[in-house]
Design a protein around this motif. Structure first.
Motif, PDB file in Angstrom:
ATOM      1  N   ILE A  75     -14.808  -9.689   1.323  1.00  0.00           N
ATOM      2  CA  ILE A  75     -13.786  -9.023   0.512  1.00  0.00           C
ATOM      3  C   ILE A  75     -13.338  -9.925  -0.626  1.00  0.00           C
ATOM      4  N   ALA A  76     -12.947 -11.153  -0.321  1.00  0.00           N
ATOM      5  CA  ALA A  76     -12.476 -12.079  -1.360  1.00  0.00           C
ATOM      6  C   ALA A  76     -12.471 -13.485  -0.806  1.00  0.00           C
ATOM      7  N   ALA A  77     -12.675 -14.460  -1.702  1.00  0.00           N
ATOM      8  CA  ALA A  77     -12.703 -15.869  -1.310  1.00  0.00           C
ATOM      9  C   ALA A  77     -11.622 -16.640  -2.044  1.00  0.00           C
ATOM     10  N   ASN A  78     -11.178 -17.710  -1.418  1.00  0.00           N
ATOM     11  CA  ASN A  78     -10.198 -18.631  -2.012  1.00  0.00           C
ATOM     12  C   ASN A  78      -8.882 -17.945  -2.364  1.00  0.00           C
ATOM     13  N   VAL A  79      -8.499 -16.954  -1.540  1.00  0.00           N
ATOM     14  CA  VAL A  79      -7.216 -16.290  -1.765  1.00  0.00           C
ATOM     15  C   VAL A  79      -6.135 -16.983  -0.940  1.00  0.00           C
ATOM     16  N   THR A  80      -4.914 -16.889  -1.402  1.00  0.00           N
ATOM     17  CA  THR A  80      -3.776 -17.468  -0.684  1.00  0.00           C
ATOM     18  C   THR A  80      -2.841 -16.406  -0.127  1.00  0.00           C
ATOM     19  N   GLN A  81      -3.057 -15.141  -0.525  1.00  0.00           N
ATOM     20  CA  GLN A  81      -2.148 -14.082  -0.101  1.00  0.00           C
ATOM     21  C   GLN A  81      -2.873 -12.739  -0.038  1.00  0.00           C
ATOM     22  N   ILE A  82      -2.638 -12.024   1.053  1.00  0.00           N
ATOM     23  CA  ILE A  82      -3.113 -10.651   1.189  1.00  0.00           C
ATOM     24  C   ILE A  82      -1.927  -9.719   0.974  1.00  0.00           C
ATOM     25  N   VAL A  83      -2.060  -8.808   0.032  1.00  0.00           N
ATOM     26  CA  VAL A  83      -1.043  -7.788  -0.197  1.00  0.00           C
ATOM     27  C   VAL A  83      -1.584  -6.483   0.378  1.00  0.00           C
ATOM     28  N   VAL A  84      -1.031  -6.059   1.505  1.00  0.00           N
ATOM     29  CA  VAL A  84      -1.474  -4.826   2.153  1.00  0.00           C
ATOM     30  C   VAL A  84      -0.680  -3.679   1.545  1.00  0.00           C
ATOM     31  N   ARG A  99      -4.817  -4.580  11.779  1.00  0.00           N
ATOM     32  CA  ARG A  99      -6.064  -5.332  11.668  1.00  0.00           C
ATOM     33  C   ARG A  99      -6.026  -6.287  10.466  1.00  0.00           C
ATOM     34  N   CYS A 100      -5.460  -5.844   9.366  1.00  0.00           N
ATOM     35  CA  CYS A 100      -5.328  -6.726   8.203  1.00  0.00           C
ATOM     36  C   CYS A 100      -4.459  -7.936   8.528  1.00  0.00           C
ATOM     37  N   LEU A 101      -3.414  -7.717   9.314  1.00  0.00           N
ATOM     38  CA  LEU A 101      -2.534  -8.820   9.691  1.00  0.00           C
ATOM     39  C   LEU A 101      -3.271  -9.818  10.586  1.00  0.00           C
ATOM     40  N   VAL A 102      -4.075  -9.309  11.508  1.00  0.00           N
ATOM     41  CA  VAL A 102      -4.854 -10.192  12.378  1.00  0.00           C
ATOM     42  C   VAL A 102      -5.847 -10.992  11.539  1.00  0.00           C
ATOM     43  N   ALA A 103      -6.502 -10.338  10.584  1.00  0.00           N
ATOM     44  CA  ALA A 103      -7.460 -11.037   9.716  1.00  0.00           C
ATOM     45  C   ALA A 103      -6.767 -12.116   8.897  1.00  0.00           C
ATOM     46  N   ALA A 104      -5.559 -11.829   8.425  1.00  0.00           N
ATOM     47  CA  ALA A 104      -4.805 -12.815   7.653  1.00  0.00           C
ATOM     48  C   ALA A 104      -4.430 -14.014   8.516  1.00  0.00           C
ATOM     49  N   GLU A 105      -4.028 -13.754   9.759  1.00  0.00           N
ATOM     50  CA  GLU A 105      -3.698 -14.855  10.671  1.00  0.00           C
ATOM     51  C   GLU A 105      -4.927 -15.717  10.926  1.00  0.00           C
ATOM     52  N   ASP A 106      -6.072 -15.071  11.099  1.00  0.00           N
ATOM     53  CA  ASP A 106      -7.293 -15.815  11.376  1.00  0.00           C
ATOM     54  C   ASP A 106      -7.684 -16.699  10.198  1.00  0.00           C
ATOM     55  N   ALA A 107      -7.495 -16.188   8.980  1.00  0.00           N
ATOM     56  CA  ALA A 107      -7.864 -16.948   7.777  1.00  0.00           C
ATOM     57  C   ALA A 107      -6.736 -17.848   7.290  1.00  0.00           C
ATOM     58  N   ASP A 108      -5.583 -17.830   7.982  1.00  0.00           N
ATOM     59  CA  ASP A 108      -4.415 -18.629   7.592  1.00  0.00           C
ATOM     60  C   ASP A 108      -3.993 -18.304   6.159  1.00  0.00           C
ATOM     61  N   ILE A 109      -3.872 -17.016   5.889  1.00  0.00           N
ATOM     62  CA  ILE A 109      -3.464 -16.530   4.568  1.00  0.00           C
ATOM     63  C   ILE A 109      -2.132 -15.807   4.719  1.00  0.00           C
ATOM     64  N   ARG A 110      -1.216 -16.054   3.810  1.00  0.00           N
ATOM     65  CA  ARG A 110       0.086 -15.392   3.865  1.00  0.00           C
ATOM     66  C   ARG A 110      -0.072 -13.901   3.580  1.00  0.00           C
ATOM     67  N   VAL A 111       0.925 -13.112   4.003  1.00  0.00           N
ATOM     68  CA  VAL A 111       0.852 -11.654   3.914  1.00  0.00           C
ATOM     69  C   VAL A 111       2.081 -11.106   3.217  1.00  0.00           C
ATOM     70  N   GLY A 137       8.156 -11.153  11.195  1.00  0.00           N
ATOM     71  CA  GLY A 137       8.221 -12.162  10.149  1.00  0.00           C
ATOM     72  C   GLY A 137       7.378 -11.865   8.929  1.00  0.00           C
ATOM     73  N   TYR A 138       6.684 -10.715   8.922  1.00  0.00           N
ATOM     74  CA  TYR A 138       5.895 -10.359   7.748  1.00  0.00           C
ATOM     75  C   TYR A 138       6.807  -9.751   6.683  1.00  0.00           C
ATOM     76  N   PRO A 139       6.844 -10.331   5.486  1.00  0.00           N
ATOM     77  CA  PRO A 139       7.728  -9.783   4.449  1.00  0.00           C
ATOM     78  C   PRO A 139       7.244  -8.425   3.964  1.00  0.00           C
ATOM     79  N   MET A 140       8.175  -7.556   3.590  1.00  0.00           N
ATOM     80  CA  MET A 140       7.833  -6.239   3.069  1.00  0.00           C
ATOM     81  C   MET A 140       8.612  -5.972   1.791  1.00  0.00           C
ATOM     82  N   LEU A 141       7.953  -5.376   0.833  1.00  0.00           N
ATOM     83  CA  LEU A 141       8.560  -5.010  -0.439  1.00  0.00           C
ATOM     84  C   LEU A 141       8.331  -3.530  -0.670  1.00  0.00           C
ATOM     85  N   GLU A 142       9.391  -2.813  -1.029  1.00  0.00           N
ATOM     86  CA  GLU A 142       9.281  -1.403  -1.387  1.00  0.00           C
ATOM     87  C   GLU A 142       9.410  -1.246  -2.889  1.00  0.00           C
ATOM     88  N   LEU A 143       8.559  -0.419  -3.463  1.00  0.00           N
ATOM     89  CA  LEU A 143       8.666  -0.107  -4.882  1.00  0.00           C
ATOM     90  C   LEU A 143       7.851   1.133  -5.192  1.00  0.00           C
TER      91      LEU A 143
END
Length: 288
Positions: A75-84, A99-111, A137-143
């Motif tokens: 999907i992407a390399a060298n990312v620091t953040q996944i925006v679901v 599943r996206c959250l589990v993948a982010a935890e595995d890759a140690d990427i913020r969400v 603890g996962y931050p959420m933004l509405e817009l």
């Protein structure tokens, strides 16, 4: 002579690469298998004014990918953040988010969980569904991408972020609002199918004017994680970590075993049934 470039677009077996000074080339690989993703730093050989060949990838700081029984999809390399990116219309799959959250935890990427189309009346019904994930603890933004995306900038600055989510959630509309000059293609939602039409057919990296980078990826309908070994799964659920080592059996499958700490936590209402069910599904997928 080889030069270092960044992959900024992926089109299956061909890529667009960009050198540090801004020159861009259409690049192919010498091998049939293309183990490269948008965001990769690569060594390239320049063939002519328009074409290059990718020789190898440089070490990655992170890699987000999915896998099933037949193949892996980078999907992407060298990312620091996944925006679901989620929305109430069309309806989203809660399991895909998890599943996206589990993948982010595995890759140690913020969400960041981004609830788009917040102006729609249907949004009220999905807030209780997302509340437990915020409690983890996962931050959420509405817009609403069609009204005001300015609150999102604070989350994107100095990050290399990748937008992921189902088709129809408004990823391309968000890109248009953040970067009007890009004019990413958007399409109307197919109400009859309760799903969005695929408008992004390839991953693309954009430079952000306030610092940082944004990768827009094609819509996902599934997120397989067959590559994850069973013994790594439980720690990827933050709410399960306090129970590690408390099961009666060290090789507990957390299914029907006696004195399973996770089953007991479920019965006490301390963990969500859908999260434990996902753990079981992931174990089954990896053959455990």
């Amino acid at each position: 002579m080889r030069e270092v470039a960044r992959i900024i677009e992926s089109h299956g077996k061909s890529f667009i690469v960009e050198l540090a000074e801004g020159r861009r080339y259409i690049a192919t690989t010498r091998k049939k298998k293309t183990d490269y993703a948008v965001g990769d730093q690569v060594e390239v050989g320049i063939l002519n004014e328009k074409q290059a060949v990718i020789e190898k990838a440089l070490p990655r700081s992170s890699l987000l990918y999915r896998s099933d029984e037949w193949r892996e999809k980078l999907i992407a390399a060298n990312v620091t953040q996944i925006v679901v990116v989620l929305a109430a219309v069309p309806s989203f799959y809660e399991e895909l988010l998890s599943r996206c959250l589990v993948a982010a935890e595995d890759a140690d990427i913020r969400v960041l969980i981004l609830l788009n189309k917040a102006d729609l009346p249907e949004t009220a019904a999905v807030r209780p569904i997302l509340a437990p994930y915020c409690a983890l603890g996962y931050p959420m933004l509405e817009l609403s991408a069609q009204e005001d995306v300015s609150p999102l900038w604070a989350y994107l600055v100095d990050q290399t972020s990748v937008f992921v989510g189902q088709s129809g959630m408004g990823k391309s509309t968000l890109v248009n609002a953040l970067l009007p000059e890009v004019k990413a293609r958007t399409n109307e939602i197919s109400v009859a199918l309760d799903s969005g039409k695929h408008t992004t057919t390839h991953a693309t990296l954009y430079r952000l004017p306030h610092g940082g980078e944004l990768i827009d990826s094609p819509g996902l309908q599934e997120f397989g994680m067959r590559h994850l070994p069973a013994d790594r799964l439980v720690p990827l659920f933050p709410e399960f970590r306090p129970y590690i080592g408390q099961c009666r059996f060290h090789n507990c499958r957390h299914d029907r075993e006696p004195n399973c700490a996770l089953i007991a936590a479920l019965e006490r209402g301390e963990i969500l049934p859908q999260r434990l069910n996902l753990l079981r599904k992931l174990r089954a997928e990896c053959g455990a």
